[in-house]
Design an enzyme around this catalytic site. Structure first.
Site, PDB file in Angstrom:
ATOM      1  N   ASP A 267       0.868  -1.172   0.000  1.00  0.00           N
ATOM      2  CA  ASP A 267       0.000   0.000   0.000  1.00  0.00           C
ATOM      3  C   ASP A 267       0.911   1.229   0.000  1.00  0.00           C
ATOM      4  OD1 ASP A 267      -2.220   1.640   0.038  1.00  0.00           O
ATOM      5  OD2 ASP A 267      -3.225   0.518   1.616  1.00  0.00           O
ATOM      6  N   TRP A 268       0.298   2.390  -0.153  1.00  0.00           N
ATOM      7  CA  TRP A 268       1.052   3.642  -0.346  1.00  0.00           C
ATOM      8  C   TRP A 268       2.116   3.824   0.749  1.00  0.00           C
ATOM      9  CZ3 TRP A 268      -0.164   7.735  -3.960  1.00  0.00           C
ATOM     10  CH2 TRP A 268       0.617   8.884  -3.793  1.00  0.00           C
TER      11      TRP A 268
END
Length: 722
Positions: A267-268
């Site tokens: 994820d980011w």
């Protein structure tokens, strides 16, 4: 290993080119001067040079066929080996045609419509140049304080799995390689992101492995089994180790045990965040742990880019691990047909015809109709066309009904509630409209306007709720009641003594104090999407009978949270009839039970359940048990009932929930019509994770419950013989 891809590309790549292939950059890295693209998360000064951009493997957040084609063309002109980019984005509940939020879609209990909505979202995304969607989110959610419950389908592992499969099939279709109107699905967030302590986003998760496997992993497994091409790691820790660096979770469980051979993406910035977690001393150690755990793509950090070459040179990371990651990415690009057609699906001309088409909007309206849940109705709904109606509240004429993760949607083009109600009755003079209050503020002028609008009305419809940014990622709240300004508006309208209906727009189950007790009717609309106003007008005027059912319990108060239907009993359970005993598991200032249970929902008709029977008093592994119940529409209009079957294991090797959903059927009946609803229970449905994590059933007694929701059921019993 796919030999031709290895020989043609991987074998020819420098180490730096391989590492760049693992890099995902956001849209602004590809912007032309003056161009702006919306992205999520914090933008950092990453120190990424032009060579890394030329060799990057994927891009996040580019939207629009013309833009995608221009970026891809420029990339291929500059990439030495001609390896195309993968274009990815969060297409969670629609691209331009926005469907209801996933929590609402779950409330439809209609996986066929869920699959259709994902197919439409894929069609619009693909023609606009996208290849991968970061969806579905299948996290089990039991805490409505967490803003991302809007992105889930609820608190039940079985039902979440049903929808996970439906979404994956909708996004990917039957032939991802040949059907360029589909996109690859990326299931998220692996794993147990929904169990964040205190409902606070990105917070600690602490579960036993048995609880993880029994309740939180099944929906991910359903998505993987349905063929999801990608998995996204979660921000949280799992058994004390951040998921993004968790070798046991990713390599041992996901890859070795489940057989997943697709792409794993962080994820980011979650690789870099291992440093903040205290699981890595610096970015270099974070990169080391992530690549060893099996993460293929580093989303928006330079941890891999800046440190993997050095780790290889120092002998700490085998270059073969990087080759594997690169090859998995190239395999996905090949499966999508990008080597043969780098512009796969993107078509600026067709884009104008397909995106936000009338056909797609009609599908969005149908799903919004079926996902709205009637929570209360004391004879106010449906409205009659001849009634004078005052539509009051911050959502009376608001386009902020799309919800979080609708970044390509248009609030301006969303159908507003008051406009749609006027359209339904064909006489706009019978509808008066007032804002009444803001989301969190109320003025004397707004109050006066509301009183004026309500003065001549026969019925008041209050359109209330949360702004879309009050839920979604980063939208955790401790107070999940409506803001005080709106509660004041309700009290003011209640004083008029007129029938009062509330339509709620929100992204989570709410504490309904000040709403449920004051209103004569409550219709839960969630964030219903582009056609929300049209769907709700049809429901309010009885053109459609409500059929949605809750997939998360509505708490009596936030102090009960987490409150969910498939709870364990305790050694001192609360009796059905209070006996004054203090020393039992209960609150002294609130009920144990939620205000509204899992599976709950009303209709404009009523249904009667009778004659629950089992085909036998015992069952065996080879002999399923048939369950029958008679269902009758006892009301005056046609309606759809969701018949729910639950099972409770009386005695297990480890304690079992009081009941668990095992099956459901949706049945449409005309007024007065009766039908027999039949279920089959097989031994496999009675299995669970034992204390040694083996999966098996136990012989002994079980209860079967069938009814309209998890609370209101008929019951019978049987014995499993083994």
């Amino acid at each position: 290993m796919t030999e031709h891809l290895y020989n043609k590309y991987v074998k020819q790549m420098t180490l730096e080119e391989k590492v760049a292939q693992l890099l995902q950059l956001a849209a602004p890295f590809y912007d032309e001067p003056g161009d702006e693209s919306e992205i999520t998360g914090p933008m950092e000064e990453l120190g990424i040079g032009s060579e890394a951009v030329r060799n990057a493997g994927s891009v996040l957040g580019v939207a629009g066929a013309a833009k995608m084609m221009a970026v891809q063309k420029a990339h291929l002109e500059n990439n030495r080996l001609g390896i195309p980019l993968l274009f990815m984005a969060d297409i969670v509940h629609g691209f331009k045609t926005i469907f209801p939020i996933p929590l609402a879609i779950g409330s439809s209990w209609n996986p066929e419509l869920a699959e259709k909505s994902a197919g439409i979202a894929a069609r619009e995304a693909a023609v606009s140049g996208l290849h991968v969607t970061f969806a579905p989110m299948v996290d089990l959610t039991r805490d409505p304080r967490w803003g991302r419950v809007m992105e889930s389908t609820g608190e039940d592992p079985y039902l979440n799995g049903v929808f996970a499969e439906a979404f994956v099939k909708g996004f990917q279709g039957d032939d991802l390689a040949g059907d360029h109107s589909r996109v690859a699905a990326c299931v998220k967030h692996f794993a147990a992101y929904g169990a964040a302590e205190g409902g606070r986003d990105y917070n600690t998760v602490d579960l036993s492995e048995r609880q993880l496997r029994e309740y939180y992993l099944p929906a991910y497994k359903a998505a993987v089994d349905a063929g999801a091409e990608m998995v996204m790691t979660s921000f949280n820790i799992v058994d004390g180790i951040p998921a993004t660096g968790n070798r046991k979770l990713l390599r041992e469980l996901l890859r070795a045990e489940w057989g997943f051979d697709g792409v794993i993406i962080s994820d980011w910035a979650s690789i870099k965040e291992m440093v903040s977690h205290g699981a890595a001393e610096d970015d270099k150690e974070a990169a080391f742990k992530a690549i060893r755990a099996g993460v293929d793509i580093d989303m928006m950090t330079t941890s891999y880019l800046h440190h993997l070459p050095q780790l290889v040179d120092e002998g700490l990371v085998d270059e073969a691990l990087i080759d594997e990651a690169v090859l998995r990415i190239l395999q996905l690009k090949e499966k999508l047909g990008l080597f043969d057609n780098p512009m796969r699906g993107a078509d600026p001309v067709l884009e104008k015809e397909i995106v936000f088409s009338a056909e797609h909007r009609q599908a969005a309206r149908e799903l919004a109709e079926k996902s709205s849940v009637l929570l209360k109705n004391e004879g106010v709904l449906p409205l009659r066309p001849e009634q004078r109606v005052a539509v009051i509240g911050p959502f009376a004429s608001s386009g902020d009904i799309l919800g979080w993760w609708s970044w390509t949607g248009s609030k301006e083009h969303a159908v507003k509630l008051s406009d749609a109600m006027r359209s339904v009755i064909g006489n706009p003079d019978l509808i008066t409209v007032a804002e009444g209050s803001g989301i969190e503020t109320i003025t004397a002028e707004q109050k006066a306007e509301a009183l004026s609008a309500a003065e001549g009305a026969d019925v008041i419809v209050l359109a209330l709720g949360e702004a879309s940014d009050m839920s979604g990622e980063g939208g955790s709240r401790t107070n999940i009641r409506l803001p005080e300004a709106q509660l004041e508006l309700i009290r003011d309208m209640k004083k008029l003594g007129k029938p009062l209906a509330v339509v709620l727009f929100n992204g989570r189950p709410l504490d309904l104090h000040g709403v449920y007790d004051q209103a004569d009717a409550v219709l839960e609309a969630w964030f219903p999407g582009s056609e929300g106003g049209a769907a709700l007008a049809g429901l309010l005027y009885g053109q459609v009978s409500p059929s949605g059912r809750l997939t998360m319990s509505f708490p009596d108060s936030a102090g009960q949270i987490p409150v969910y239907y498939n709870q364990f009993n305790t050694g001192r359970p609360k009796p059905e009839v209070e006996d004054g005993n203090r020393y039992i598991s209960k609150y002294i200032d609130a009920p144990n039970e939620p205000l509204l249970p899992f599976g709950f929902g009303l209709s404009y008709t009523t249904f009667a359940y009778e004659g629950l029977t089992l085909s036998a008093d015992t069952m065996t592994t080879g002999q399923p048990l048939e369950v029958k119940v008679t269902l009758t529409n006892t009301g005056s209009v046609t309606g759809t009932e969701t018949v729910q079957l639950y099972v409770g294991d009386i005695s297990g090797e480890v304690v079992r929930p009081v009941k668990e959903l095992k099956a459901f059927r949706q049945v449409e009946l005309a007024s007065g019509e009766t039908t027999e609803v039949v279920f089959n229970i097989i031994e496999e449905q009675l299995r669970y994770h034992h204390s040694d994590l083996s999966v098996a059933s136990d012989s002994g007694r079980f209860n079967v419950y069938v009814g309209a929701n998890s609370r209101d059921v008929l019951s019978a019993g049987f014995v499993l013989l083994k």
